[in-house]
Design a protein around this motif. Structure first.
Motif, PDB file in Angstrom:
ATOM      1  N   GLU A 154      36.809  47.194  40.663  1.00  0.00           N
ATOM      2  CA  GLU A 154      36.168  48.346  41.281  1.00  0.00           C
ATOM      3  C   GLU A 154      35.053  47.962  42.256  1.00  0.00           C
ATOM      4  O   GLU A 154      34.926  48.553  43.335  1.00  0.00           O
ATOM      5  CB  GLU A 154      35.599  49.247  40.184  1.00  0.00           C
ATOM      6  CG  GLU A 154      35.130  50.607  40.675  1.00  0.00           C
ATOM      7  CD  GLU A 154      34.676  51.486  39.531  1.00  0.00           C
ATOM      8  OE1 GLU A 154      35.010  52.673  39.535  1.00  0.00           O
ATOM      9  OE2 GLU A 154      33.986  50.976  38.618  1.00  0.00           O
ATOM     10  N   LYS A 155      34.264  46.932  41.891  1.00  0.00           N
ATOM     11  CA  LYS A 155      33.106  46.580  42.698  1.00  0.00           C
ATOM     12  C   LYS A 155      33.303  45.333  43.559  1.00  0.00           C
ATOM     13  O   LYS A 155      32.470  45.038  44.419  1.00  0.00           O
ATOM     14  CB  LYS A 155      31.890  46.361  41.787  1.00  0.00           C
ATOM     15  CG  LYS A 155      31.505  47.602  40.989  1.00  0.00           C
ATOM     16  CD  LYS A 155      30.379  47.308  40.013  1.00  0.00           C
ATOM     17  CE  LYS A 155      30.048  48.531  39.164  1.00  0.00           C
ATOM     18  NZ  LYS A 155      28.992  48.231  38.148  1.00  0.00           N
ATOM     19  N   GLY A 156      34.391  44.614  43.320  1.00  0.00           N
ATOM     20  CA  GLY A 156      34.636  43.401  44.084  1.00  0.00           C
ATOM     21  C   GLY A 156      35.903  43.448  44.910  1.00  0.00           C
ATOM     22  O   GLY A 156      35.863  43.422  46.143  1.00  0.00           O
ATOM     23  N   LEU A 157      37.052  43.551  44.246  1.00  0.00           N
ATOM     24  CA  LEU A 157      38.343  43.448  44.936  1.00  0.00           C
ATOM     25  C   LEU A 157      38.602  44.608  45.885  1.00  0.00           C
ATOM     26  O   LEU A 157      38.896  44.402  47.079  1.00  0.00           O
ATOM     27  CB  LEU A 157      39.464  43.355  43.894  1.00  0.00           C
ATOM     28  CG  LEU A 157      40.881  43.199  44.438  1.00  0.00           C
ATOM     29  CD1 LEU A 157      41.018  41.939  45.274  1.00  0.00           C
ATOM     30  CD2 LEU A 157      41.894  43.187  43.289  1.00  0.00           C
ATOM     31  N   LEU A 158      38.509  45.841  45.399  1.00  0.00           N
ATOM     32  CA  LEU A 158      38.834  46.997  46.236  1.00  0.00           C
ATOM     33  C   LEU A 158      37.889  47.145  47.437  1.00  0.00           C
ATOM     34  O   LEU A 158      38.356  47.435  48.551  1.00  0.00           O
ATOM     35  CB  LEU A 158      38.861  48.273  45.396  1.00  0.00           C
ATOM     36  CG  LEU A 158      39.990  48.366  44.353  1.00  0.00           C
ATOM     37  CD1 LEU A 158      39.933  49.687  43.606  1.00  0.00           C
ATOM     38  CD2 LEU A 158      41.361  48.177  44.996  1.00  0.00           C
ATOM     39  N   PRO A 159      36.575  46.973  47.280  1.00  0.00           N
ATOM     40  CA  PRO A 159      35.697  47.045  48.456  1.00  0.00           C
ATOM     41  C   PRO A 159      36.029  46.005  49.529  1.00  0.00           C
ATOM     42  O   PRO A 159      35.938  46.291  50.724  1.00  0.00           O
ATOM     43  CB  PRO A 159      34.298  46.803  47.869  1.00  0.00           C
ATOM     44  CG  PRO A 159      34.401  47.284  46.466  1.00  0.00           C
ATOM     45  CD  PRO A 159      35.784  46.904  46.030  1.00  0.00           C
ATOM     46  N   PHE A 180      39.015  36.059  42.729  1.00  0.00           N
ATOM     47  CA  PHE A 180      38.946  37.138  41.740  1.00  0.00           C
ATOM     48  C   PHE A 180      39.113  36.587  40.319  1.00  0.00           C
ATOM     49  O   PHE A 180      38.314  36.881  39.426  1.00  0.00           O
ATOM     50  CB  PHE A 180      40.028  38.179  42.038  1.00  0.00           C
ATOM     51  CG  PHE A 180      40.150  39.250  40.985  1.00  0.00           C
ATOM     52  CD1 PHE A 180      39.358  40.377  41.038  1.00  0.00           C
ATOM     53  CD2 PHE A 180      41.054  39.114  39.938  1.00  0.00           C
ATOM     54  CE1 PHE A 180      39.459  41.365  40.057  1.00  0.00           C
ATOM     55  CE2 PHE A 180      41.159  40.085  38.958  1.00  0.00           C
ATOM     56  CZ  PHE A 180      40.359  41.220  39.023  1.00  0.00           C
ATOM     57  N   THR A 181      40.160  35.788  40.119  1.00  0.00           N
ATOM     58  CA  THR A 181      40.431  35.291  38.765  1.00  0.00           C
ATOM     59  C   THR A 181      39.399  34.248  38.328  1.00  0.00           C
ATOM     60  O   THR A 181      39.073  34.157  37.143  1.00  0.00           O
ATOM     61  CB  THR A 181      41.851  34.694  38.665  1.00  0.00           C
ATOM     62  OG1 THR A 181      42.018  33.672  39.666  1.00  0.00           O
ATOM     63  CG2 THR A 181      42.904  35.766  38.894  1.00  0.00           C
ATOM     64  N   PHE A 182      38.882  33.476  39.280  1.00  0.00           N
ATOM     65  CA  PHE A 182      37.843  32.498  38.949  1.00  0.00           C
ATOM     66  C   PHE A 182      36.573  33.197  38.474  1.00  0.00           C
ATOM     67  O   PHE A 182      35.997  32.843  37.437  1.00  0.00           O
ATOM     68  CB  PHE A 182      37.549  31.633  40.176  1.00  0.00           C
ATOM     69  CG  PHE A 182      36.540  30.538  39.921  1.00  0.00           C
ATOM     70  CD1 PHE A 182      36.779  29.565  38.971  1.00  0.00           C
ATOM     71  CD2 PHE A 182      35.363  30.480  40.653  1.00  0.00           C
ATOM     72  CE1 PHE A 182      35.856  28.541  38.735  1.00  0.00           C
ATOM     73  CE2 PHE A 182      34.432  29.471  40.428  1.00  0.00           C
ATOM     74  CZ  PHE A 182      34.685  28.497  39.475  1.00  0.00           C
ATOM     75  N   MET A 469      46.232  48.776  40.743  1.00  0.00           N
ATOM     76  CA  MET A 469      45.150  49.291  41.573  1.00  0.00           C
ATOM     77  C   MET A 469      45.348  48.963  43.055  1.00  0.00           C
ATOM     78  O   MET A 469      45.102  49.797  43.930  1.00  0.00           O
ATOM     79  CB  MET A 469      43.810  48.733  41.082  1.00  0.00           C
ATOM     80  CG  MET A 469      43.438  49.165  39.668  1.00  0.00           C
ATOM     81  SD  MET A 469      43.390  50.970  39.462  1.00  0.00           S
ATOM     82  CE  MET A 469      41.989  51.388  40.496  1.00  0.00           C
ATOM     83  N   VAL A 470      45.814  47.742  43.340  1.00  0.00           N
ATOM     84  CA  VAL A 470      46.028  47.362  44.742  1.00  0.00           C
ATOM     85  C   VAL A 470      47.185  48.155  45.334  1.00  0.00           C
ATOM     86  O   VAL A 470      47.084  48.694  46.451  1.00  0.00           O
ATOM     87  CB  VAL A 470      46.285  45.845  44.862  1.00  0.00           C
ATOM     88  CG1 VAL A 470      46.673  45.481  46.303  1.00  0.00           C
ATOM     89  CG2 VAL A 470      45.043  45.057  44.448  1.00  0.00           C
TER      90      VAL A 470
END
Length: 509
Positions: A154-159, A180-182, A469-470
């Motif tokens: 919500e706060k990292g990937l999508l923005p 993301f996974t790291f 989500m993506v």
């Protein structure tokens, strides 16, 4: 054999290799099976195809009926049996499991992992597995995983995808998934967010170091041990890359452990109980099992490193190949979107849990089909303790190195039929609508038998969450003319990344 003798022999081998490679290039090959040269064995053919090892090996195995005996250079003990036979794999990983431990040779190749679960055998491995499963199944761990994963989406990937979409830029989706996974696995296991997933895409030395070490480990499999050990001694080539990566990874992990130790000492006991910390849980469980640590910090480092490698690489690899193959199959993407709208649309503004994500059968089928064709760990490496006869009829002994070729298995018509190269999620949907299952030794993407990956459910939950989500918010399209090839690594990454453009779907706020 002393150092000078080894150096002279290796120099002689290199000269011979160069001669045979130049000779081989001038000839028109009539088969993909490499020629067995005097002294050098099949090494020249491998070196000629070193830039595409996984696909080259697959072609050889297809032509050779699914199994192939590789002949290494004279006196190097590098003969290897490559197999895709499901019965062989079932025999090695399950039926005769006790005869196929990791062993000393495996530990030498994967020495960076120390005494972690991947390198362990016997009682230590059983303890590792028992402790890891205990921590992973703890309600506090499940809750923490869902919270960290949702916040990072919500706060990292999508923005980040939103920003890139608005600018119309192309991006490396594999790099984004690796970041993301790291971040996710480090925050989960080390209580530390490296914040590698941010709009400025910072250079994170430890993140790069993991990829470098994995590439070096692959080359340890296909070069004489005397050669890579000499490289290690001289500090050159892939072994220099491995040494530098090892130092970087250790610096990162030990700094995190020290920081956690200092914070724990400064906190009141009452406050420590308010938050479930996997780091603390692992230490407590190992002590309860009365494990003799030796150097307790080093043992914890080894334990966590194996889990970080698995959590970072498995998930990012699956996600990258999933979005790549989905772009080649728009009808599959449409069906997944339809399933998302049917099952989850009213809840997509809320935090999704594992049960809700698990209800999407077609998404599960598409991900399983991706795992069949692009398993995150493309092979496994085994040797028997005692002489054995495999179901395929091959006789093996203590000196036989057996490579279980998981990547090649998905491309075998003998296993999956004439349409084995087609991406068909329907393979995994039962006639009555539920999930269709196949034996794990037929699709060992998460290994099989007693050593089946303890984090399998966690990895699948993460992948399904991110994919849902993506896909709901964006359409992903690879950049035209961008070539996608498997990296020469022990983890199935993409050699040149996955360059894409993302477009926001209409009607999504």
């Amino acid at each position: 054999m002393d150092f000078l003798e080894s150096l002279v022999i290796l120099f002689f081998l290199l000269i011979l290799m160069l001669f045979f490679i130049l000779t081989h290039k001038s000839q028109k090959p009539t088969t993909v099976i490499p020629m067995d040269w005097p002294i050098l064995g099949m090494i020249p053919g491998v070196l000629l195809n070193a830039h595409r090892l996984h696909d080259y090996l697959t072609t050889i195995l297809i032509e050779n009926g699914g199994t192939f005996m590789f002949k290494g250079p004279w006196f190097t003990n590098m003969d290897m049996l490559f197999t895709t036979n499901p019965l062989d794999i079932h025999h090695i990983l399950t039926k005769n499991f006790s005869n196929y431990p990791k062993g000393d040779n495996f530990r030498k190749i994967f020495d960076i992992l120390g005494d972690g679960i991947f390198n362990s055998d016997g009682e230590l491995w059983e303890t590792h597995r028992k402790v890891t499963m205990c921590v992973f199944k703890h309600a506090g761990f499940q809750s923490l995983l869902e919270t960290i994963l949702w916040n990072k989406v919500e706060k990292g990937l999508l923005p980040i995808l939103e920003s890139i979409s608005r600018q119309g830029k192309k991006m490396d989706l594999q790099d984004i998934f690796q970041r993301f996974t790291f971040d996710t696995i480090c925050e989960l296991l080390l209580d530390h967010d490296p914040k590698s997933l941010s709009l400025d895409f910072p250079y994170i030395p430890s993140l790069k170091a993991f990829s470098h070490s994995e590439k070096a480990i692959l080359y340890r499999h296909v070069t004489p041990s005397s050669f890579w050990k000499l490289q290690k001694l001289l500090g050159v080539g892939n072994e220099k890359m491995m040494s530098d990566a090892w130092k970087t990874i250790d610096l990162f992990i030990y700094n995190c452990l020290n920081q956690n130790s200092n914070e724990s000492n400064n906190m009141k006991c009452a406050h420590q109980d308010e938050k479930f910390l996997p780091l603390t849980a692992f230490m407590r469980e190992f002590k309860d099992q009365r494990v003799c640590f030796g150097d307790a910090t080093k043992f914890l480092r080894d334990t966590l490193l194996s889990l970080i490698v698995a959590g970072k690489d498995t998930t990012s690899s699956i996600l990258s190949w999933f979005f790549y193959i989905l772009a080649q199959n728009p009808s599959v993407e449409d069906k997944i979107l339809e399933e998302i709208h049917t099952h989850l649309e009213v809840k997509l503004g809320e935090r999704l849990n594992a049960r809700e994500i698990g209800e999407m059968v077609y998404l599960h089928g598409a991900l399983t089909e991706c795992l069949r064709l692009f398993p995150p760990l493309p092979f496994n490496h085994k040797s028997p303790l005692q002489p054995d006869i495999l179901p395929s009829g091959h006789q093996v002994n203590q000196s036989t190195k057996i490579i279980l070729c998981f990547y090649s298995m998905g491309k075998m018509k003998s296993i999956w039929g004439e349409d084995c190269m087609e991406f068909k999620p329907e393979r995994w949907v039962a006639k009555r609508g539920g999930i269709k299952h196949e034996p794990s030794y037929k699709i060992p993407a998460f290994n099989a038998g007693p050593r089946t990956c303890v984090g399998k459910d966690m990895a699948l939950y993460q992948v399904k969450m991110v994919a849902t989500m993506v896909l709901y918010h964006y359409h992903v399209e690879p950049v035209e003319d961008h070539i996608v090839l498997p990296e020469d690594s022990v983890v199935l990454q993409m050699k040149h990344g996955l360059k894409v453009r993302v477009t926001k779907r209409t009607g999504i706020n």
